[in-house]
Design an enzyme around this catalytic site. Structure first.
Site, short mmCIF file in Angstrom:
data_model
loop_
_atom_site.label_atom_id
_atom_site.label_comp_id
_atom_site.label_asym_id
_atom_site.label_seq_id
_atom_site.Cartn_x
_atom_site.Cartn_y
_atom_site.Cartn_z
CG HIS A 70 -2.08 -0.92 1.15
ND1 HIS A 70 -3.05 -0.97 2.12
CD2 HIS A 70 -2.47 -1.78 0.18
CE1 HIS A 70 -4.00 -1.84 1.75
NE2 HIS A 70 -3.67 -2.34 0.58
CD GLU A 72 -1.01 4.17 3.95
OE1 GLU A 72 -0.93 3.48 2.91
OE2 GLU A 72 -2.10 4.45 4.48
CB SER A 93 -8.38 6.98 6.28
OG SER A 93 -8.55 6.58 7.61
CB CYS A 142 -5.92 -0.37 5.25
SG CYS A 142 -4.35 -1.29 5.21
CB CYS A 197 -1.12 1.23 6.34
SG CYS A 197 -0.97 0.59 4.66
#
Lengths: 147, 147
Positions: A50, A52, A77, A79, A82
């Site tokens: 992802h 991040e 935002s 998950c 992350c």
């Protein structure tokens, strides 16, 4: 706009332009970018990178003390995965582009004392809205939801 | 011993033999291994490829329905990041080799309804004990703790 957040958006735009999921992230320590990245599900077939995670991976191996004085910027935002990475490495502050198209585990972050700032930036929302409209099945796959 | 758990230990042994952190993992769907892997901090300089994450990455892109009927085997209690990945993808069951050398976020898994089975296997404990004795600084780095 904060120059680091601007860089996170640039990563999201780059991913979108490659046909990928438009989520970007930057990790910053003492006014220096340690790493930046974006979601790599489409580009590399990755299920762990992802935005991040890609930023953390690109930052490379760091001592605990570095993470514990860093700030993570992300356009969406975070998950649960992350969020867990943020907690593992003890990152004390997360700046989030938006949580309208997806609300991650912000409560879990806050319950562990992480400072969470949500900008609700319109470009971040528009990028995600566009991608989800184009490829809902890829987005659902990315967040582990049945299509 | 369960053949899938045996495969997770084989991955941990392989990592140890490469000088890496000895944590292995396997993800299984309907009696078939989707992916297996081990911690890659030393081998690839990765900060996101813990054993569980490497197994998920090697399994490749899967639909939510697959994860939701899979079992994850790991030789060590899952850290917050790996716990978050398990929750993201809705994996309903985790078989853990041991939680004596490190206790991860098992409570968080259970609070989300994940079935958690801890074997406290002696070889898993011995592998971790040996590695931590040899390279405590690498182990602390892997779990985000000051050395």
């Amino acid at each position: 706009m904060d120059k680091y957040f601007e860089e996170a958006i640039a990563q999201a735009r780059k991913s979108f332009s490659e046909g990928g999921i438009p989520i970007g992230s930057v990790i910053v320590y003492q006014d220096k970018i340690l790493g930046k990245g974006h979601n790599k599900r489409i580009q590399q077939g990755s299920v762990v990178l992802h935005g991040e995670m890609d930023a953390l991976e690109n930052a490379g191996r760091q001592a605990a003390e570095i993470y514990q004085h860093s700030v993570l910027y992300t356009t969406l935002s975070p998950c649960p995965m992350c969020t867990g990475a943020i907690l593992l490495y003890g990152i004390p502050k997360v700046v989030i582009g938006e949580n309208k198209t997806f609300l991650g585990s912000e409560d879990l972050l806050k319950s562990h004392g992480v400072e969470v700032e949500v900008l609700n930036n319109q470009e971040c929302i528009d990028l995600m809205d566009s991608f989800i409209r184009l490829h809902p099945e890829i987005w659902f796959e990315d967040i582990g939801e049945p299509g």
